[in-house]
Design an enzyme around this catalytic site. Structure first.
Site, short mmCIF file in Angstrom:
data_model
loop_
_atom_site.label_atom_id
_atom_site.label_comp_id
_atom_site.label_asym_id
_atom_site.label_seq_id
_atom_site.Cartn_x
_atom_site.Cartn_y
_atom_site.Cartn_z
N HIS A 199 -2.21 7.83 6.79
CA HIS A 199 -1.16 8.62 6.12
C HIS A 199 -1.71 9.95 5.59
O HIS A 199 -1.07 10.98 5.69
CB HIS A 199 -0.58 7.86 4.93
CG HIS A 199 0.50 6.88 5.29
ND1 HIS A 199 1.65 7.24 5.95
CD2 HIS A 199 0.60 5.54 5.07
CE1 HIS A 199 2.42 6.16 6.11
NE2 HIS A 199 1.80 5.12 5.59
N GLN A 237 3.23 9.85 1.20
CA GLN A 237 4.54 9.22 1.36
C GLN A 237 5.53 9.59 0.27
O GLN A 237 6.74 9.42 0.43
CB GLN A 237 4.39 7.69 1.40
CG GLN A 237 3.68 7.20 2.65
CD GLN A 237 3.48 5.69 2.60
OE1 GLN A 237 2.49 5.22 2.06
NE2 GLN A 237 4.42 4.94 3.14
N CYS A 287 5.64 -0.43 7.24
CA CYS A 287 5.33 0.73 6.41
C CYS A 287 6.59 1.10 5.62
O CYS A 287 7.69 1.10 6.18
CB CYS A 287 4.92 1.90 7.31
SG CYS A 287 4.56 3.42 6.41
N LEU A 288 6.41 1.42 4.34
CA LEU A 288 7.57 1.80 3.52
C LEU A 288 8.24 3.07 4.07
O LEU A 288 9.41 3.30 3.81
CB LEU A 288 7.14 2.01 2.07
CG LEU A 288 6.64 0.75 1.34
CD1 LEU A 288 6.14 1.11 -0.05
CD2 LEU A 288 7.72 -0.32 1.29
N HIS A 307 -4.66 2.01 7.53
CA HIS A 307 -3.26 2.44 7.61
C HIS A 307 -2.99 3.54 6.57
O HIS A 307 -2.38 4.57 6.88
CB HIS A 307 -2.36 1.21 7.37
CG HIS A 307 -0.90 1.48 7.29
ND1 HIS A 307 0.02 0.91 8.16
CD2 HIS A 307 -0.16 2.24 6.43
CE1 HIS A 307 1.24 1.32 7.83
NE2 HIS A 307 1.16 2.12 6.79
N GLU A 308 -3.48 3.33 5.34
CA GLU A 308 -3.24 4.32 4.28
C GLU A 308 -4.04 5.60 4.52
O GLU A 308 -3.54 6.71 4.25
CB GLU A 308 -3.57 3.74 2.90
CG GLU A 308 -2.78 2.49 2.50
CD GLU A 308 -1.28 2.61 2.70
OE1 GLU A 308 -0.74 3.71 2.59
OE2 GLU A 308 -0.65 1.57 2.97
N GLY A 315 0.83 -1.20 0.00
CA GLY A 315 0.00 0.00 0.00
C GLY A 315 0.86 1.24 0.00
O GLY A 315 2.00 1.21 0.49
NI NI Z 1 2.51 3.13 5.52
#
Ligand code: NI
Length: 170
Positions: free
Chosen positions: A138, A51, A92-93, A134-135, A46
């Site tokens: 962000h 991000q 998470c990236l 989660h997204e 995701g």
């Molecule tokens: Ni993330």
């Protein structure tokens, strides 16, 4: 398509609240293509526009299973449909190498715009529900580490800051 740089915690740009997309046009579709390319390259499931330092409410998800197709969500909003809580290990990236258990509602309904600007609704359970929440976090400037204790979060912050310094020294 182009790969974009992924911001990493504790970068303050990850704290910006993203703005709604007014028009789903070719610029947004190019952004979506870049987001998928960047997410696949980084082997994530995701990615939120936040991000990659684009502060618009756009999310892409691909759980890479047979049940869920790759998902595009523009201006997503969700409601919680249960009191059941899932405890799932999240990563998470933007918080590389860190995996921690987070509690979230396990059943939600999300409403969003698709790639051509049409509204759709989706009920999600389990991993997909967790991923969508989660997204969406962000887009509101929130990270999964914000769901952890202050102590854990500050340990993660110093670990990642040290890693960055070590990389910079090479
Ligand atoms: Ni993330």
């Amino acid at each position: 398509m182009a790969l974009r740089q992924i911001l990493e915690f504790p970068d303050l740009r990850l704290r910006k609240v993203a703005k709604p997309v007014a028009d789903v046009d070719d610029t947004i579709r190019r952004l979506i293509d870049d987001m998928f390319e960047t997410m696949y390259e980084a082997q994530g499931i995701g990615l939120a526009a936040t991000q990659i330092d684009v502060h618009l409410r756009v999310v892409v998800i691909d759980l890479q299973n047979e049940i869920n197709e790759p998902l595009i969500m523009i201006n997503p909003e969700f409601e919680v449909l249960t009191q059941e809580i899932d405890e799932m290990q999240e990563g998470c990236l933007s918080v590389p190498g860190i995996y921690e258990v987070v509690k979230r509602p396990e059943h939600i309904r999300v409403r969003a715009l698709n790639r051509v600007g049409n509204t759709f609704e989706l009920e999600a359970y389990g991993l997909l529900a967790v991923c969508i929440q989660h997204e969406c976090d962000h887009l509101n400037g929130k990270l999964f580490v914000d769901h952890l204790s202050n102590l854990k979060r500050s340990r993660i912050r110093s670990k990642l800051t040290k890693q960055k310094r070590a990389e910079a020294a090479i």
